[in-house]
Each structure stands twice: as structure tokens, then as C-alpha cells.
Scaffold this motif. Sequence first.
Motif, PDB file in Angstrom:
ATOM      1  N   UNK A 144       0.815  -1.220   0.000  1.00  0.00           N
ATOM      2  CA  UNK A 144       0.000   0.000   0.000  1.00  0.00           C
ATOM      3  C   UNK A 144       0.848   1.270   0.000  1.00  0.00           C
ATOM      4  N   UNK A 145       2.117   1.141   0.402  1.00  0.00           N
ATOM      5  CA  UNK A 145       2.984   2.323   0.398  1.00  0.00           C
ATOM      6  C   UNK A 145       3.172   2.867  -1.009  1.00  0.00           C
ATOM      7  N   UNK A 146       3.109   1.989  -2.010  1.00  0.00           N
ATOM      8  CA  UNK A 146       3.223   2.447  -3.395  1.00  0.00           C
ATOM      9  C   UNK A 146       2.030   3.319  -3.771  1.00  0.00           C
ATOM     10  N   UNK A 147       0.829   2.908  -3.352  1.00  0.00           N
ATOM     11  CA  UNK A 147      -0.366   3.709  -3.633  1.00  0.00           C
ATOM     12  C   UNK A 147      -0.293   5.059  -2.922  1.00  0.00           C
ATOM     13  N   UNK A 148       0.189   5.042  -1.692  1.00  0.00           N
ATOM     14  CA  UNK A 148       0.345   6.301  -0.958  1.00  0.00           C
ATOM     15  C   UNK A 148       1.348   7.213  -1.662  1.00  0.00           C
ATOM     16  N   UNK A 149       2.430   6.613  -2.170  1.00  0.00           N
ATOM     17  CA  UNK A 149       3.432   7.402  -2.891  1.00  0.00           C
ATOM     18  C   UNK A 149       2.836   8.008  -4.154  1.00  0.00           C
ATOM     19  N   UNK A 150       1.974   7.247  -4.843  1.00  0.00           N
ATOM     20  CA  UNK A 150       1.318   7.762  -6.047  1.00  0.00           C
ATOM     21  C   UNK A 150       0.459   8.975  -5.720  1.00  0.00           C
ATOM     22  N   UNK A 151      -0.291   8.875  -4.629  1.00  0.00           N
ATOM     23  CA  UNK A 151      -1.161   9.991  -4.239  1.00  0.00           C
ATOM     24  C   UNK A 151      -0.334  11.220  -3.864  1.00  0.00           C
ATOM     25  N   UNK A 152       0.776  10.988  -3.161  1.00  0.00           N
ATOM     26  CA  UNK A 152       1.636  12.103  -2.764  1.00  0.00           C
ATOM     27  C   UNK A 152       2.232  12.794  -3.984  1.00  0.00           C
ATOM     28  N   UNK A 153       2.752  12.006  -4.920  1.00  0.00           N
ATOM     29  CA  UNK A 153       3.376  12.605  -6.100  1.00  0.00           C
ATOM     30  C   UNK A 153       2.346  13.169  -7.069  1.00  0.00           C
ATOM     31  N   UNK A 154       1.117  12.636  -7.048  1.00  0.00           N
ATOM     32  CA  UNK A 154       0.052  13.225  -7.867  1.00  0.00           C
ATOM     33  C   UNK A 154      -0.161  14.684  -7.493  1.00  0.00           C
ATOM     34  N   UNK A 155      -0.018  14.997  -6.207  1.00  0.00           N
ATOM     35  CA  UNK A 155      -0.195  16.378  -5.762  1.00  0.00           C
ATOM     36  C   UNK A 155       0.917  17.279  -6.292  1.00  0.00           C
ATOM     37  N   UNK A 156       2.070  16.667  -6.603  1.00  0.00           N
ATOM     38  CA  UNK A 156       3.208  17.441  -7.090  1.00  0.00           C
ATOM     39  C   UNK A 156       3.223  17.566  -8.616  1.00  0.00           C
ATOM     40  N   UNK A 157       2.862  16.482  -9.314  1.00  0.00           N
ATOM     41  CA  UNK A 157       2.989  16.506 -10.772  1.00  0.00           C
ATOM     42  C   UNK A 157       1.679  16.261 -11.508  1.00  0.00           C
ATOM     43  N   UNK A 158       0.600  16.009 -10.769  1.00  0.00           N
ATOM     44  CA  UNK A 158      -0.680  15.774 -11.411  1.00  0.00           C
ATOM     45  C   UNK A 158      -0.904  14.303 -11.721  1.00  0.00           C
ATOM     46  N   UNK A 159      -2.126  13.966 -12.072  1.00  0.00           N
ATOM     47  CA  UNK A 159      -2.486  12.594 -12.406  1.00  0.00           C
ATOM     48  C   UNK A 159      -2.129  12.307 -13.853  1.00  0.00           C
TER      49      UNK A 159
END
Length: 199
Positions: A144-159
Motif C-alpha cells: 500500500x505504500x506504493x499507492x500512498x506514494x502515487x497519491x503524494x506525487x500526484x499532488x506534485x505533478x498531477x495525475x
Amino acid sequence: RPNDKSGIAYGELRDVLYKEGAIVVESDSHEKHDKMMDIIQGLSHAKHMVAVETMRRVLEKHNFSLEELLQYSTAFFDLTFGLDGRIIDGNPELYIPIQTESQGMQDVLDVYLNALMEHTQLVKGRDVERFRGAYGRWKELMGDLAKQASKTTDRLIGTPTGVEVYFERESSDLVLGKLGKPFQLEPYKENLVRTTFPS
């Protein structure tokens, strides 16, 4: 050391750290701490150093400038390039000792080199199935840490967004044929942007 009377007692120091809002991790031994730092600091820094050196050599090989490269930049590249720059802009006297003075860094980099060589073989062999197997191992490790990382980086670079294009003059089969090889759109369906070119 809780019983060391020559300096600040262990408990007092710990209380000060907690009071100041520090995250305190009590390790079983300094050896364990050092091995963790070889990964958290040493490997993390080394990956960016090697990435910049690789980029420098590839640009030189093809006679491209960094300015030209940045014209083709993506959001993900911008993020990783920013981290590269943070390391390179830093004080070498901080980063070099982490690379050269740790007893365990050589072992970590040996593993890194072997992993890079195996990755190179997958790329050269275009071994899609082994790539999928590798992804499975990585996903199992991160969970699940990978999903959390995706959400965190989505805030930085977008979906990540796909673009669905409708051509009026050419059939989709012809367009896909010109791309050279088939690709699957399904993974991107929920983020598609529909675009139509005028006839």
C-alpha cells in the motif's frame, strides 16, 4: 547509554528530542542504524549522482544540450530532475563522506550494480514477461505504500492523463499502424481527454 553518567543521561536526551517534536527511533545497535542509512541516504544520493552522470554522457554522445533536453521534459522528469539538482547543488563535503566513509556503501552499490545489470538484460532482451514478474516483486515489497506514494506525487505533478484522439480523415487502424506497434488504452480510460481534429 542509560547508565552513562559522564554526559546527558539517555532519558533526558530522549525527553528533549520528544519535546522538540523529533521522531525518535531506538535502534538495536549502531550497526543496524548504519546499514539503514546506507540505503536511505547512501543509495538515494548515489542514484541521483549516477543519473546526472549518465545524462551528461548520453547528451555528450549525441551532441545534445541540456537546454534541448528540457524542451521535451515531462512532469515526472521535472520532479526527478529537481531531486537530481538538489543533490548537485548541495555541499559536496556533505555528500561525499556518506559515499566514501561508510563501511557498508560498497556492498549496497554492488547490489545496485547487479540489479542495474539485470535490468539492462531485460531491456536488451525485451523480456516483457520477466519485467512483469519484477513488477510483481516490487509491488509485493511496497504494498500500500506504493499507492500512498502515487497519491503524494500526484499532488506534485498531477495525475497521468491519456489523450483519446478522433481522426476524421484516417481510420484508427491506419493511425495505430503508423505508430509501429500496438498498445493498450484500457489502463488509461478513466483519465482520457477526448480530442477531435477538424476535417
